[in-house]
Design a protein around this motif. Sequence first.
Motif, PDB file in Angstrom:
ATOM      1  N   PRO A 232       0.847  -1.194   0.000  1.00 39.16           N
ATOM      2  CA  PRO A 232       0.000   0.000   0.000  1.00 39.16           C
ATOM      3  C   PRO A 232       0.880   1.240   0.000  1.00 39.16           C
ATOM      4  O   PRO A 232       1.889   1.295   0.688  1.00 39.16           O
ATOM      5  N   THR A 233       0.470   2.205  -0.773  1.00 38.75           N
ATOM      6  CA  THR A 233       1.263   3.421  -0.972  1.00 38.75           C
ATOM      7  C   THR A 233       0.353   4.604  -0.749  1.00 38.75           C
ATOM      8  O   THR A 233      -0.855   4.456  -0.682  1.00 38.75           O
ATOM      9  N   GLY A 234       0.935   5.750  -0.654  1.00 35.76           N
ATOM     10  CA  GLY A 234       0.140   6.952  -0.559  1.00 35.76           C
ATOM     11  C   GLY A 234      -0.251   7.242   0.872  1.00 35.76           C
ATOM     12  O   GLY A 234       0.551   7.115   1.788  1.00 35.76           O
ATOM     13  N   GLN A 235      -1.474   7.586   1.067  1.00 37.08           N
ATOM     14  CA  GLN A 235      -1.875   8.123   2.354  1.00 37.08           C
ATOM     15  C   GLN A 235      -3.209   7.541   2.783  1.00 37.08           C
ATOM     16  O   GLN A 235      -4.092   7.330   1.971  1.00 37.08           O
ATOM     17  N   VAL A 236      -3.334   7.275   4.049  1.00 35.49           N
ATOM     18  CA  VAL A 236      -4.628   6.872   4.580  1.00 35.49           C
ATOM     19  C   VAL A 236      -4.891   7.710   5.822  1.00 35.49           C
ATOM     20  O   VAL A 236      -3.973   7.986   6.599  1.00 35.49           O
ATOM     21  N   THR A 237      -6.102   8.180   5.946  1.00 36.48           N
ATOM     22  CA  THR A 237      -6.416   9.077   7.052  1.00 36.48           C
ATOM     23  C   THR A 237      -7.558   8.519   7.878  1.00 36.48           C
ATOM     24  O   THR A 237      -8.606   8.151   7.343  1.00 36.48           O
ATOM     25  N   LEU A 238      -7.328   8.470   9.174  1.00 32.43           N
ATOM     26  CA  LEU A 238      -8.363   8.012  10.093  1.00 32.43           C
ATOM     27  C   LEU A 238      -8.868   9.221  10.868  1.00 32.43           C
ATOM     28  O   LEU A 238      -8.077  10.080  11.256  1.00 32.43           O
ATOM     29  N   CYS A 239     -10.151   9.269  11.090  1.00 28.17           N
ATOM     30  CA  CYS A 239     -10.642  10.375  11.904  1.00 28.17           C
ATOM     31  C   CYS A 239     -11.614   9.849  12.941  1.00 28.17           C
ATOM     32  O   CYS A 239     -12.163   8.763  12.817  1.00 28.17           O
ATOM     33  N   GLY A 240     -11.825  10.623  13.963  1.00 26.72           N
ATOM     34  CA  GLY A 240     -12.725  10.193  15.014  1.00 26.72           C
ATOM     35  C   GLY A 240     -12.855  11.249  16.082  1.00 26.72           C
ATOM     36  O   GLY A 240     -12.073  12.195  16.123  1.00 26.72           O
ATOM     37  N   PHE A 241     -13.834  11.078  16.928  1.00 27.47           N
ATOM     38  CA  PHE A 241     -14.075  12.033  18.009  1.00 27.47           C
ATOM     39  C   PHE A 241     -13.017  11.820  19.094  1.00 27.47           C
ATOM     40  O   PHE A 241     -12.248  10.858  19.048  1.00 27.47           O
ATOM     41  N   SER A 242     -13.012  12.678  20.060  1.00 23.22           N
ATOM     42  CA  SER A 242     -11.888  12.753  20.998  1.00 23.22           C
ATOM     43  C   SER A 242     -11.452  11.426  21.603  1.00 23.22           C
ATOM     44  O   SER A 242     -10.285  11.057  21.507  1.00 23.22           O
ATOM     45  N   THR A 243     -12.369  10.701  22.213  1.00 25.52           N
ATOM     46  CA  THR A 243     -11.961   9.469  22.881  1.00 25.52           C
ATOM     47  C   THR A 243     -11.375   8.487  21.876  1.00 25.52           C
ATOM     48  O   THR A 243     -10.347   7.846  22.134  1.00 25.52           O
TER      49      THR A 243
ATOM     50  N   ALA B  10     -10.041   9.219  19.037  1.00 23.61           N
ATOM     51  CA  ALA B  10      -8.781   9.728  18.529  1.00 23.61           C
ATOM     52  C   ALA B  10      -7.642   9.455  19.509  1.00 23.61           C
ATOM     53  O   ALA B  10      -6.503   9.243  19.113  1.00 23.61           O
ATOM     54  N   SER B  11      -7.959   9.459  20.794  1.00 26.49           N
ATOM     55  CA  SER B  11      -6.870   9.302  21.752  1.00 26.49           C
ATOM     56  C   SER B  11      -6.609   7.849  22.140  1.00 26.49           C
ATOM     57  O   SER B  11      -5.496   7.483  22.458  1.00 26.49           O
ATOM     58  N   ARG B  12      -7.634   7.014  22.082  1.00 25.12           N
ATOM     59  CA  ARG B  12      -7.408   5.675  22.606  1.00 25.12           C
ATOM     60  C   ARG B  12      -7.495   4.575  21.553  1.00 25.12           C
ATOM     61  O   ARG B  12      -6.839   3.552  21.699  1.00 25.12           O
ATOM     62  N   LEU B  13      -8.336   4.757  20.533  1.00 18.98           N
ATOM     63  CA  LEU B  13      -8.509   3.678  19.565  1.00 18.98           C
ATOM     64  C   LEU B  13      -7.671   3.864  18.304  1.00 18.98           C
ATOM     65  O   LEU B  13      -7.123   2.909  17.758  1.00 18.98           O
ATOM     66  N   LEU B  14      -7.608   5.111  17.835  1.00 15.51           N
ATOM     67  CA  LEU B  14      -6.962   5.319  16.544  1.00 15.51           C
ATOM     68  C   LEU B  14      -5.435   5.180  16.585  1.00 15.51           C
ATOM     69  O   LEU B  14      -4.863   4.589  15.673  1.00 15.51           O
ATOM     70  N   PRO B  15      -4.767   5.701  17.621  1.00 15.16           N
ATOM     71  CA  PRO B  15      -3.305   5.631  17.580  1.00 15.16           C
ATOM     72  C   PRO B  15      -2.748   4.221  17.418  1.00 15.16           C
ATOM     73  O   PRO B  15      -1.874   4.018  16.574  1.00 15.16           O
ATOM     74  N   PRO B  16      -3.250   3.221  18.179  1.00 11.96           N
ATOM     75  CA  PRO B  16      -2.696   1.878  17.949  1.00 11.96           C
ATOM     76  C   PRO B  16      -2.904   1.403  16.520  1.00 11.96           C
ATOM     77  O   PRO B  16      -2.000   0.820  15.908  1.00 11.96           O
ATOM     78  N   ALA B  17      -4.097   1.669  15.975  1.00 12.09           N
ATOM     79  CA  ALA B  17      -4.368   1.242  14.604  1.00 12.09           C
ATOM     80  C   ALA B  17      -3.438   1.941  13.627  1.00 12.09           C
ATOM     81  O   ALA B  17      -2.867   1.321  12.722  1.00 12.09           O
ATOM     82  N   ALA B  18      -3.276   3.242  13.834  1.00  6.80           N
ATOM     83  CA  ALA B  18      -2.412   4.002  12.933  1.00  6.80           C
ATOM     84  C   ALA B  18      -0.970   3.505  13.024  1.00  6.80           C
ATOM     85  O   ALA B  18      -0.293   3.343  12.002  1.00  6.80           O
ATOM     86  N   ALA B  19      -0.536   3.235  14.240  1.00  5.71           N
ATOM     87  CA  ALA B  19       0.837   2.758  14.413  1.00  5.71           C
ATOM     88  C   ALA B  19       1.012   1.408  13.730  1.00  5.71           C
ATOM     89  O   ALA B  19       2.025   1.143  13.078  1.00  5.71           O
ATOM     90  N   GLY B  20       0.005   0.555  13.879  1.00  2.07           N
ATOM     91  CA  GLY B  20       0.067  -0.754  13.229  1.00  2.07           C
ATOM     92  C   GLY B  20       0.226  -0.613  11.724  1.00  2.07           C
ATOM     93  O   GLY B  20       1.060  -1.279  11.099  1.00  2.07           O
ATOM     94  N   LEU B  21      -0.569   0.268  11.141  1.00  5.70           N
ATOM     95  CA  LEU B  21      -0.490   0.472   9.695  1.00  5.70           C
ATOM     96  C   LEU B  21       0.878   1.011   9.292  1.00  5.70           C
ATOM     97  O   LEU B  21       1.495   0.551   8.342  1.00  5.70           O
ATOM     98  N   ARG B  22       1.318   2.001  10.043  1.00  3.78           N
ATOM     99  CA  ARG B  22       2.596   2.625   9.711  1.00  3.78           C
ATOM    100  C   ARG B  22       3.718   1.595   9.734  1.00  3.78           C
ATOM    101  O   ARG B  22       4.539   1.529   8.817  1.00  3.78           O
TER     102      ARG B  22
ATOM    103  N   ILE C 176      -7.087  12.588  12.232  1.00  2.00           N
ATOM    104  CA  ILE C 176      -7.758  13.862  12.438  1.00  2.00           C
ATOM    105  C   ILE C 176      -8.778  13.697  13.548  1.00  2.00           C
ATOM    106  O   ILE C 176      -9.626  12.808  13.475  1.00  2.00           O
ATOM    107  N   GLU C 177      -8.674  14.519  14.572  1.00  3.53           N
ATOM    108  CA  GLU C 177      -9.694  14.492  15.610  1.00  3.53           C
ATOM    109  C   GLU C 177     -10.815  15.415  15.181  1.00  3.53           C
ATOM    110  O   GLU C 177     -10.580  16.575  14.825  1.00  3.53           O
ATOM    111  N   ALA C 178     -12.017  14.903  15.170  1.00  3.57           N
ATOM    112  CA  ALA C 178     -13.145  15.709  14.698  1.00  3.57           C
ATOM    113  C   ALA C 178     -14.450  15.182  15.285  1.00  3.57           C
ATOM    114  O   ALA C 178     -14.582  13.995  15.567  1.00  3.57           O
ATOM    115  N   GLU C 179     -15.370  16.084  15.448  1.00  4.64           N
ATOM    116  CA  GLU C 179     -16.708  15.704  15.904  1.00  4.64           C
ATOM    117  C   GLU C 179     -17.378  14.849  14.831  1.00  4.64           C
ATOM    118  O   GLU C 179     -17.070  14.969  13.648  1.00  4.64           O
TER     119      GLU C 179
END
Lengths: 307, 307
Positions: free
Chosen positions: B89-100, B102-114, B125-128
Amino acid sequence: MIDSRLRILQMVAEHGTVTAAAQALHYTPSAVSYQLRQLAAEAGVELVAHQGRGIRLTNAAHILLRHAERVQEQWELTRAELAALGSEPTGQVTLCGFSTAASRLLPPAAAGLRDAHPHLTVRIIEAEPDRCFDLLLSEEADLALLVVTADSPPMTDRRFDQQPLLDDPLDLVVPQGHPLSWRRRVTLADAAGEPWIVGHPGTTYHQLVLAACMSAGFTPHIAHHADEWATGTALVAHGFGVILVPRLAQLGQESPVTRIPLRGEPAPARRIMSVTRLGAREIPTLTQAVDTITATAARLLPKPDGG
Amino acid sequence: MIDSRLRILQMVAEHGTVTAAAQALHYTPSAVSYQLRQLAAEAGVELVAHQGRGIRLTNAAHILLRHAERVQEQWELTRAELAALGSEPTGQVTLCGFSTAASRLLPPAAAGLRDAHPHLTVRIIEAEPDRCFDLLLSEEADLALLVVTADSPPMTDRRFDQQPLLDDPLDLVVPQGHPLSWRRRVTLADAAGEPWIVGHPGTTYHQLVLAACMSAGFTPHIAHHADEWATGTALVAHGFGVILVPRLAQLGQESPVTRIPLRGEPAPARRIMSVTRLGAREIPTLTQAVDTITATAARLLPKPDGG
DNA sequence: CTGACCGTTCAAACTATTTGCATGATTGAC
DNA sequence: GTCAATCATGCAAATAGTTTGAACGGTCAG
């Protein structure tokens, strides 16, 4: 409406090289190259692989091409829906076709559209068949009338909807007093020994004559090249050879020549197709145009009696 | 990849006004207005009708919207095809989510992908929730984690693929020594008489608390507004009222409060959804992300024993 | 009738695309 | 082998397209 980058990719696929695609699109090679790079970045895949001094499209590029076809088709369906929504057709419709079509078939159809729909702008572009396909793809034109050539996309090409419109019989033009002019029944093979006058190599007319002769079982002796009917007719009148003209083509009255309908099974003819982008044929405006063209053709080619 | 004008039309349809659509797209109303005009010209139809001081989309606009949905879906399918083509996989993938999230669920997933795909750029992106849908549509984000709110598009919206990810149980937070803290079994209704601290009106948190209370059969007495957990917790510790916090939310240790799991049938919870553009869920990168997030959630919310 | 909103328009600022030219690579002819 | 022809790409400059910001006219609620 369809992404311009996808259109560019289509052209590259169609023409094989960046340079040729650029030509078809009235772009420079740099622009095509740049846009391909953009598209590749956006899709996150490699699109081209270098091969020799040219390029080769990758697998990913072909996936994108299929995508482009589907989107194109979907867009045409939507256009049809919009057009069917009622209300007067608005905007612009463009018809294109090769010389004879442009001069004899398209003007009546265009005039009919213009008069029926005051808010519709109708344009006509005279163009060789090859170019017509490019015009359709780039949405510069919506309906094309053309003669099938060796370079035409296959009938199965999912980007186009190609329908036979009419068979334009071919006439042999000989000098007045030529032996063949007294014959009751003349076939193309009867003129196999004559010197021929054809278009320049690569022109549609050139291909047409050669294909007709070939299917009549002989290779013509090409004595002269002339791309315009007037020139060819004049050459014939002065005894330089014979030419083949489609029934739809009008010859001036200046030169003393005899025009002989050719017989045969099937009678030599050129097949004229009406082509749209796949899905676009349902657009009322285009349907109407095709109907008018069919009617015009029927008037210009009264009853093909005998064969 | 999808035509930016269609995206703009979607936003106008979604938000009802040109101004709101512009806001969602980080554009000015002028730009939106201009682009709508362009789109209308290109399609040859009227797209908007003026109504009062706002606008109303015409029938034709709705046809175009359906078109946009189909093209969007087709594009996602193609993306998936491209991704499945193999190669990294190449290019960019973006995950977004609300505060909780963004802080607890997304980082592990993002790190795994990276870590799994060196050539992939991963963004968060943290977003409502509301904004998350806009981010998905504009392809600024590819996967969103969000809580269903009253403003969420319906599950049947053909632009999105919304899948329940997990139910995050709600805990009641009361001051240490509060009568409820000694109870073996506490339901939301038990706190019906307490003064409540909720988010500002319009925030997801505000909606969440009100919806929970409403389904427990009471309307909370809202005494204070606080959008951050830390603020709310501090207020609770000082005896200003009670708050509701989702299990995933971590509270600082500074304030002496008691966190009580709520019981009930069903137990009060907020439903967290994973949302993609329709068709995009099959992209391997996103599938992997969802898997990682599910695993992370299972680790953070060990066994929902009892009910 | 006044203030708040909304959508549109227009020139100006800004972006993105396109061009023209230079370069490196490959092929075929001599 | 050398040379001219063909092809794709990179880069700065020109160009075309989009976006902005400010002004305007219409509509609605108080």
